[in-house]
Each structure stands twice: as C-alpha cells, then as structure tokens.
Write a protein that holds these residues in place. Structure first.
Motif, mmCIF file in Angstrom:
data_model
loop_
_atom_site.group_PDB
_atom_site.id
_atom_site.type_symbol
_atom_site.label_atom_id
_atom_site.label_comp_id
_atom_site.label_asym_id
_atom_site.label_seq_id
_atom_site.Cartn_x
_atom_site.Cartn_y
_atom_site.Cartn_z
ATOM 1 N N CYS A 259 0.825 -1.216 0.000
ATOM 2 C CA CYS A 259 0.000 0.000 0.000
ATOM 3 C C CYS A 259 0.855 1.260 0.000
ATOM 4 O O CYS A 259 0.440 2.297 -0.521
ATOM 5 C CB CYS A 259 -0.937 -0.005 1.203
ATOM 6 S SG CYS A 259 -2.179 -1.321 1.104
ATOM 7 N N ARG A 260 2.033 1.182 0.562
ATOM 8 C CA ARG A 260 2.950 2.326 0.557
ATOM 9 C C ARG A 260 3.269 2.773 -0.867
ATOM 10 O O ARG A 260 3.439 3.957 -1.136
ATOM 11 C CB ARG A 260 4.246 1.940 1.287
ATOM 12 C CG ARG A 260 5.225 3.081 1.465
ATOM 13 C CD ARG A 260 6.426 2.639 2.266
ATOM 14 N NE ARG A 260 7.250 1.682 1.541
ATOM 15 C CZ ARG A 260 8.379 1.157 2.042
ATOM 16 N NH1 ARG A 260 8.751 1.482 3.280
ATOM 17 N NH2 ARG A 260 9.086 0.309 1.342
ATOM 18 N N VAL A 263 -0.711 3.302 -3.261
ATOM 19 C CA VAL A 263 -1.549 4.489 -3.041
ATOM 20 C C VAL A 263 -1.090 5.641 -3.916
ATOM 21 O O VAL A 263 -1.905 6.386 -4.481
ATOM 22 C CB VAL A 263 -1.574 4.899 -1.548
ATOM 23 C CG1 VAL A 263 -0.202 5.380 -1.068
ATOM 24 C CG2 VAL A 263 -2.625 5.972 -1.307
ATOM 25 N N LEU A 282 -6.007 10.717 6.373
ATOM 26 C CA LEU A 282 -5.991 9.267 6.233
ATOM 27 C C LEU A 282 -6.797 8.679 7.384
ATOM 28 O O LEU A 282 -6.430 8.823 8.561
ATOM 29 C CB LEU A 282 -4.545 8.764 6.278
ATOM 30 C CG LEU A 282 -4.187 7.425 5.643
ATOM 31 C CD1 LEU A 282 -4.900 6.273 6.280
ATOM 32 C CD2 LEU A 282 -4.373 7.442 4.157
ATOM 33 N N CYS A 292 0.573 4.015 3.771
ATOM 34 C CA CYS A 292 0.123 5.167 2.979
ATOM 35 C C CYS A 292 0.699 6.467 3.524
ATOM 36 O O CYS A 292 1.214 7.311 2.772
ATOM 37 C CB CYS A 292 -1.403 5.240 2.970
ATOM 38 S SG CYS A 292 -2.224 3.910 2.085
ATOM 39 N N CYS A 293 0.615 6.642 4.827
ATOM 40 C CA CYS A 293 1.107 7.876 5.443
ATOM 41 C C CYS A 293 2.605 8.059 5.222
ATOM 42 O O CYS A 293 3.080 9.167 4.987
ATOM 43 C CB CYS A 293 0.804 7.873 6.938
ATOM 44 S SG CYS A 293 -0.930 8.163 7.349
ATOM 45 N N SER A 295 4.516 7.071 2.677
ATOM 46 C CA SER A 295 4.850 7.526 1.327
ATOM 47 C C SER A 295 4.317 8.928 1.050
ATOM 48 O O SER A 295 4.978 9.736 0.390
ATOM 49 C CB SER A 295 4.318 6.540 0.284
ATOM 50 O OG SER A 295 2.930 6.339 0.432
ATOM 51 N N ILE A 337 -8.629 9.700 2.277
ATOM 52 C CA ILE A 337 -8.356 8.289 2.003
ATOM 53 C C ILE A 337 -8.820 7.472 3.197
ATOM 54 O O ILE A 337 -8.457 7.760 4.334
ATOM 55 C CB ILE A 337 -6.854 8.037 1.764
ATOM 56 C CG1 ILE A 337 -6.331 8.918 0.628
ATOM 57 C CG2 ILE A 337 -6.596 6.559 1.468
ATOM 58 C CD1 ILE A 337 -4.822 8.865 0.452
ATOM 59 N N MET A 363 -8.767 2.708 0.420
ATOM 60 C CA MET A 363 -7.618 1.817 0.275
ATOM 61 C C MET A 363 -7.834 0.461 0.953
ATOM 62 O O MET A 363 -6.909 -0.339 1.039
ATOM 63 C CB MET A 363 -6.368 2.477 0.869
ATOM 64 C CG MET A 363 -5.671 3.445 -0.060
ATOM 65 S SD MET A 363 -4.914 2.645 -1.492
ATOM 66 C CE MET A 363 -3.625 1.683 -0.699
ATOM 67 N N ASN A 410 -6.532 0.720 -4.986
ATOM 68 C CA ASN A 410 -5.260 0.210 -5.523
ATOM 69 C C ASN A 410 -5.450 -1.047 -6.360
ATOM 70 O O ASN A 410 -4.709 -1.277 -7.315
ATOM 71 C CB ASN A 410 -4.229 -0.005 -4.412
ATOM 72 C CG ASN A 410 -4.708 -0.886 -3.297
ATOM 73 O OD1 ASN A 410 -5.909 -1.010 -3.077
ATOM 74 N ND2 ASN A 410 -3.794 -1.519 -2.585
#
Length: 496
Positions: A259-260, A263, A282, A292-293, A295, A337, A363, A410
């Motif tokens: 997910c990194r 997203v 998020l 996610c956070c 990246s 998100i 996500m 994704n």
C-alpha cells in the motif's frame, strides 16, 4: 509437514493453531503489447477494449481452443496477452515458485476442492496455477468488480480453469459469478480461499449443507476476518478458519509495503496530481494506513490521521502525524483516504462540507467505507471524466472527485506488486495445506493464525532474492536465549 529451506529440514507441527479506445485496440492479437496497456492502467477500462464485441458477457457462448466451456470471462481472444502477464509475474514471485517446485511432486492438496474469491490478476493466476500443480481442483471468481485483468482471466480459461470474472461486473454479475463457483458438475467444494468474506457468507446463507462440511476457510482481509468473528460469535462458524490478514507475512508486507507504493500510483494515474503541500486525511492508522502515510509524507504532503484506537493514535502521533476527528479538517483537506475496514467512515455530512476538487478514495477491502449511496440523489450530478474517475457536482458548483466508485482503489486503479503477492500467496497455500492435511481434532471451529514457524518459512523463501545471509545461533547462544537453533525465533505474541 516437512520441507527444506536452504538445505535444512523444516518440520511444521501446529500446536496452536465509459471506455476509452486505446492505441493497442487496433493491434493484431498476436502483436506485442507494452505492459502500460495492462488492465492495471486506468486509461483502459480493461484490455477488453481490444475487443469490439459489446455483447453482455453472461450472454456469450464461450469455449477455449480445447472445447472447454465451463467459464465466463470477457474475451477468450485475450489469452496470449494474459499468458505473457502471468509469465512476467512469475519472475517477481520467487517464494511461491520455490514452494511449487519443492512440494508439487507430493501433491499435498490432492482431493482439495477449493473455491477462490480474490482479485483475478497476474499474480493471482500464479497462485491458482500453483494450487493446481499441488493437486487441488479449483473454481474461481473475483472479490472486486473492478479488479479483474480480463487478459489474465482469458489465459486461465484457456488453461482449463473454471473462471467467472470480468472487469466492470455489475453487482448482480458479482453474485452470479460467486454462485457459478458452487454449481460445477460433480463438484462439491471442501475449502474456501476468500478475500472479503463474500464467498464464505454466500455459502453459509445459500448452501448450508456445503458450508457445514467444509474442511476449512482461509481469509486474507480485515473485512473478511470481521465477518468470520461475527459467525463465530453467533456460533455459526462450523469449521476452522485461518486468519491470513493478521499473519506477520501478510500484515507487515502486503498491507504496509504494497500500500505504501500503490496508493501513490493509484492517485497519480487517476488524477495526475502533484503531491507537494497537499493536505490529506488518512482514516485509519493500521498497517495499510501506516504504509500510505509514510509515502505521502515522503512526497511533502501534510497528513492528518483519524483513529478510534488509542494505541494506533499514539503511534501516529509519535510518527509525526496530527490525529484529528474528520469533521475538524474536512473543509480544508485536498484528499480523503479511508483505510479502516469499517462502514460509513465518510458520510454525506462530510462530503457536503468538502471543498471543491477534494479527492475521495478507499484503500481497504471494505466496499462501504464511503457512503456512495448517499450521493445518488437528484440534486447531485455525476460525470465520468475518465475510467474510474467520477466528478460529482453540487448545485452551487462544488465538485468532489470520487475514485473507483468508492471501491478498493489500488486494486482498481493500480496493481499490487507481484513480490508482495508472492509472500501472501505462499502464506495462503501453507494455510490451505495445513487445514487440509491436519489430523482430525487438531483444529476446532475457531479462527486461527498460522504457527510462527510457517511465517518464518515464508520469509526464508523470499530472502534469496536479496542475496541475504542469515546469521546462525551458536549452541551456547541458543541455550542462553532458550530458542531452537532453527526457530521459531519469536513467540506467537511478538508483534514485530
């Protein structure tokens, strides 16, 4: 179950157990097609746009080159493209391919009849073909109406697999495809490999006699695990289930590292967005939220986090994120998100307050985190601006940008890296093998995690890719730590 890792014998004994036309549309079917034209790309609703046939998929009479017809896909002519996609994915799935080679001769899943309900992508096809090589009989459908790579479905159908999935299914199509997995001739499934719990709940509701005779269930998503625990609490879970989502090799790799990356890819493909200084909220700071956070922060975004869990909230604070309630920031953020696995996280009240141009996406595997149904009202106007991107206009001219119709963005607008799918897929196979071959009585009607030894084995299969060399404990060190020299090296409660 015994296997070898780096020449060492490993023994597993469980004690706990609107379509846009693309240039490729005019290419001959045997021509080379760049991977950028894959169904993972949002520029094509799928590579099915290569086909000019607009006949409803369920109305088509389909068969492969051998006359096999027990499948329903978009277009069998896409099979060659799909086979190349699968072969490409195999190169990025070293652990799964290694496991296939090690155990396929023994056919440890001979007699297993498995219904699969997962995204149908090239990495999933490698999983499907591995399960078949290990002796299992399979029928497969998609867990997401947008995630299917049509060319991969075609390649699997050509290879003789009963596949029921195509990109852009309606909700009715979705449930029809699941039902077809239960309706095979001389077919009575004894295991389910699920992603979201839809096949499990469908079986429990419509085929109770099949459900009560299942050997076991393997589930890989937060949403599906929640549904299993609901069945367990209601005393309706009549067989053992393995929780893949909370196994270390799933949650710490697929959920976070995949997910990194995905997203960012999803948002870029859908919106051509510049991330620097964008304000993003998020919702949920689990493993998906953490990835996610990480990246988004690295690209210069100002990131807020919403959380219900004080431990996760404290982690977010220590990682440098402001923890807020959604209503506190909803008027100022550029992107929302969700990654909670819960329902109605973003509701109409929030969306009414958003500024014009705010992007909203999900996500997680939960299809109703964003209350999309509340947007289907006469005063709001929907406009599809590109595949998987809808502009929703309020009477005052404000526009909200919704990605993937509120579904898993994704899987819908990007792709899941094959390498992390290899980690998850290897874990899924071991879980199926464990349940299928376990002595009677080892597992009760409950939800289990894999034994730690299996998690470590999955990780070991993937280390060779990085030319990684593990340090070995001396006899003295092993005795001092109270550990077996060959593991497991951590207790089951260790959280990594």
């Amino acid at each position: 179950m015994d296997m070898s890792v780096n020449g060492k014998e490993v023994s597993f004994t469980s004690s706990d157990a609107s379509n846009e036309k693309i240039t490729a549309a005019k290419m001959p079917y045997k021509s080379y097609r760049p991977r950028s034209v894959s169904t993972c790309s949002t520029d094509s609703c799928s590579s099915a746009s290569l086909s000019e046939d607009d006949t409803p998929v369920r109305s088509k009479k389909q068969e492969n080159s051998s006359g096999f017809s027990d499948f329903c896909i978009k277009d069998i002519r896409l099979k060659d493209f799909g086979r190349r996609e699968i072969e490409f994915a195999e190169q990025e799935m070293p652990g799964l391919m290694s496991l296939r080679k090690q155990v396929m001769e023994n056919k440890p899943l001979r007699g297993a009849k498995i219904i699969g309900c997962t995204p149908i992508t090239a990495p999933t096809a490698v999983l499907i073909e591995t399960l078949s090589a290990l002796g299992a009989e399979l029928r497969w459908c998609a867990c997401n109406i947008y995630s299917t790579q049509n060319e991969v479905g075609a390649a699997l159908a050509e290879a003789g697999f009963p596949i029921f999935a195509w990109r852009g299914e309606s909700v009715d199509d979705f449930w029809w495809c699941i039902e077809k997995c239960f309706e095979g001739k001389n077919w009575k499934p004894n295991m389910i490999l699920d992603d979201g719990g839809d096949a499990t709940n469908f079986c429990q509701a419509k085929y109770p006699s099949v459900f009560k005779n299942l050997i076991g269930i393997v589930e890989e998503s937060t949403t599906g695990i929640h549904r299993l625990y609901k069945l367990l609490k209601a005393e309706k879970l009549l067989m053992p289930a393995i929780n893949i989502n909370n196994c270390v090799t799933k949650t710490k790799f697929d959920n976070r590292y995949s997910c990194r990356e995905s997203v960012i890819v999803s948002l870029k493909k859908c919106t051509d967005l510049m991330f620097g200084a964008k304000q993003i909220v998020l919702c949920g700071y689990g493993e998906v939220g953490k990835g996610c956070c990480q990246s988004l922060k690295g690209l210069g975004c100002i990131v807020y986090v919403t959380e219900i869990d004080p431990i996760c909230a404290l982690q977010a604070c220590m990682d440098g994120f402001k923890v807020v309630k959604l209503n506190e920031v909803i008027r100022q953020v550029d992107i929302v998100i969700t990654a909670t696995g819960n329902k109605n996280v973003v509701i109409r009240e929030h969306m009414d307050k958003m500024k014009s141009g705010c992007i909203v996406c999900c996500m997680s595997y939960c299809h109703n985190e964003i209350d999309v149904a509340a947007l289907r009202t006469p005063e709001l106007k929907w406009e599809k601006v590109r595949s998987q991107v809808d502009h929703i206009r309020w009477p005052d001219g404000k526009t909200m940008i919704l990605l993937a119709g509120g579904h898993h963005v994704n899987y819908t607008c990007s792709s899941i890296p094959s390498f992390v799918t290899s980690i998850t897929g290897t874990t899924q196979i071991l879980a199926l093998m464990e349940l299928f071959n376990a002595p009677i009585g080892r597992y009760k009607s409950d939800v289990y995690l894999l034994p730690k030894k299996m998690d470590e084995y999955v990780a070991s299969l993937h280390l060779a890719t990085f030319d990684a060399h593990l340090t070995e404990l001396s006899d003295e060190q092993a005795k001092y730590m109270g550990l077996p020299k060959n593991g497991p090296f951590k207790p089951n409660h260790y959280r990594y």
